[in-house]
Scaffold this motif. Structure first.
Motif, PDB file in Angstrom:
ATOM      1  N   ASP A  63    -128.240  68.532 102.059  1.00 47.10           N
ATOM      2  CA  ASP A  63    -128.146  68.869 103.277  1.00 47.10           C
ATOM      3  C   ASP A  63    -128.408  68.095 104.462  1.00 47.10           C
ATOM      4  OD1 ASP A  63    -127.678  71.386 102.261  1.00 47.10           O
ATOM      5  OD2 ASP A  63    -129.549  72.514 102.740  1.00 47.10           O
ATOM      6  N   GLU A  64    -129.545  67.147 103.977  1.00 45.77           N
ATOM      7  CA  GLU A  64    -129.548  65.787 105.077  1.00 45.77           C
ATOM      8  C   GLU A  64    -128.420  65.101 104.892  1.00 45.77           C
ATOM      9  OE1 GLU A  64    -133.257  63.786 106.169  1.00 45.77           O
ATOM     10  OE2 GLU A  64    -134.246  65.166 104.591  1.00 45.77           O
ATOM     11  N   ALA A  65    -127.923  64.888 103.828  1.00 41.82           N
ATOM     12  CA  ALA A  65    -126.751  63.821 103.745  1.00 41.82           C
ATOM     13  C   ALA A  65    -125.603  64.335 104.688  1.00 41.82           C
ATOM     14  CB  ALA A  65    -126.371  63.682 102.259  1.00 41.82           C
ATOM     15  N   PHE A  66    -125.450  65.717 104.585  1.00 45.98           N
ATOM     16  CA  PHE A  66    -124.253  66.290 105.375  1.00 45.98           C
ATOM     17  C   PHE A  66    -124.555  65.787 106.952  1.00 45.98           C
ATOM     18  CE2 PHE A  66    -122.706  68.844 101.701  1.00 45.98           C
ATOM     19  CZ  PHE A  66    -121.299  68.411 101.717  1.00 45.98           C
ATOM     20  N   LEU A  67    -125.682  66.080 107.250  1.00 41.09           N
ATOM     21  CA  LEU A  67    -126.346  66.192 108.609  1.00 41.09           C
ATOM     22  C   LEU A  67    -126.086  64.764 109.205  1.00 41.09           C
ATOM     23  CD1 LEU A  67    -127.616  67.515 110.921  1.00 41.09           C
ATOM     24  CD2 LEU A  67    -129.850  66.490 110.184  1.00 41.09           C
ATOM     25  N   TRP A  68    -126.432  63.816 108.197  1.00 34.37           N
ATOM     26  CA  TRP A  68    -126.543  62.436 108.957  1.00 34.37           C
ATOM     27  C   TRP A  68    -125.057  62.007 108.927  1.00 34.37           C
ATOM     28  CZ3 TRP A  68    -129.654  60.066 111.663  1.00 34.37           C
ATOM     29  CH2 TRP A  68    -131.256  60.533 111.658  1.00 34.37           C
ATOM     30  N   ARG A  69    -124.246  62.262 107.729  1.00 33.19           N
ATOM     31  CA  ARG A  69    -122.878  61.734 107.768  1.00 33.19           C
ATOM     32  C   ARG A  69    -122.265  62.352 109.074  1.00 33.19           C
ATOM     33  NH1 ARG A  69    -118.758  62.891 102.854  1.00 33.19           N
ATOM     34  NH2 ARG A  69    -118.681  65.087 103.889  1.00 33.19           N
ATOM     35  N   GLY A  70    -122.444  63.592 109.423  1.00 36.46           N
ATOM     36  CA  GLY A  70    -121.779  64.367 110.444  1.00 36.46           C
ATOM     37  C   GLY A  70    -122.113  63.517 111.786  1.00 36.46           C
ATOM     38  N   ILE A  71    -123.478  63.029 111.888  1.00 33.96           N
ATOM     39  CA  ILE A  71    -123.749  62.277 112.885  1.00 33.96           C
ATOM     40  C   ILE A  71    -123.052  61.025 113.022  1.00 33.96           C
ATOM     41  CG2 ILE A  71    -125.798  61.095 113.962  1.00 33.96           C
ATOM     42  CD1 ILE A  71    -127.508  63.323 113.067  1.00 33.96           C
ATOM     43  N   LEU A  72    -123.007  60.171 111.914  1.00 34.91           N
ATOM     44  CA  LEU A  72    -122.147  59.083 111.721  1.00 34.91           C
ATOM     45  C   LEU A  72    -120.757  59.285 112.127  1.00 34.91           C
ATOM     46  CD1 LEU A  72    -121.778  56.264 110.446  1.00 34.91           C
ATOM     47  CD2 LEU A  72    -121.005  57.078 108.578  1.00 34.91           C
TER      48      LEU A  72
END
Length: 198
Positions: A63-72
């Motif tokens: 979930d955190e990876a999706f969140l941060w990749r979305g931010i990227l």
């Protein structure tokens, strides 16, 4: 914290321990990817992709990876990709992740002028964030959408909800001004004057 050589030396030092704990290794990879967002977006994206494609990645890290990749992706102006990542975690079990995803989706839809969806996602954050960390931003943005669509009563209701739930000491001066302006537009002149005087 801005000391990659120290982090890498600690990683080498504890390599034997870490090799027996794949979840911790994945968390370290996530931390590396987040670090690289500012310095090397390609490397960050590659690391996020590895985490997301790994079937053994625990949900809380995924979930955190999706969140941060979305931010990227937002930073790289890959807005559709960002939207997909935020939608992937919009129903996360982790309320904190879910609120952040909804806040980002609201902002994305605000930028595309899909005000209905922006309202929807901001409202979800306001209803589900009991801490106020994300709800205050969501409410401010929700009120901004209401202002853009000239729905002053809606904006006033949202600002009143912010004040009722979290008080006005956490509200910055720009938001205070917006509150006063919305009261004025809604013809609630006494309240408008009170807030402007603050």
């Amino acid at each position: 914290v801005n000391n990659r050589p120290k982090a890498e030396s600690l990683e080498k030092e504890f390599k034997t321990v870490l090799n027996n704990d794949p979840d911790t290794l994945t968390e370290i990879k996530l931390a590396q990817a987040i670090y690289y967002i500012k310095n090397d977006s390609k490397k960050a994206e590659k690391l996020f992709n590895e985490i997301i494609k790994n079937n053994n990645t625990p949900t809380y890290i995924l979930d955190e990876a999706f969140l941060w990749r979305g931010i990227l992706y937002m930073q790289l102006k890959k807005n559709k990709n960002a939207e997909e990542d935020f939608l992937a975690i919009a129903n996360s079990e982790d309320i904190n992740i879910r609120n952040q995803a909804h806040l980002k989706l609201g902002t994305y839809y605000l930028s595309t002028e899909d005000f209905g969806l922006a309202f929807e996602y901001y409202q979800a954050v306001m209803m589900n964030d009991t801490t106020g960390v994300y709800a205050i931003d969501a409410a401010s943005n929700y009120a901004l959408v209401a202002k853009l669509t000239n729905e002053w009563e809606k904006a006033v209701q949202v600002y009143q909800m912010i004040i009722d739930r979290w008080g006005d000491q956490n509200i910055n001066s720009e938001t205070q001004f917006n509150i006063a302006f919305c009261y004025y537009q809604a013809k609630l002149y006494d309240k408008s004057i009170q807030v402007f005087e603050k």
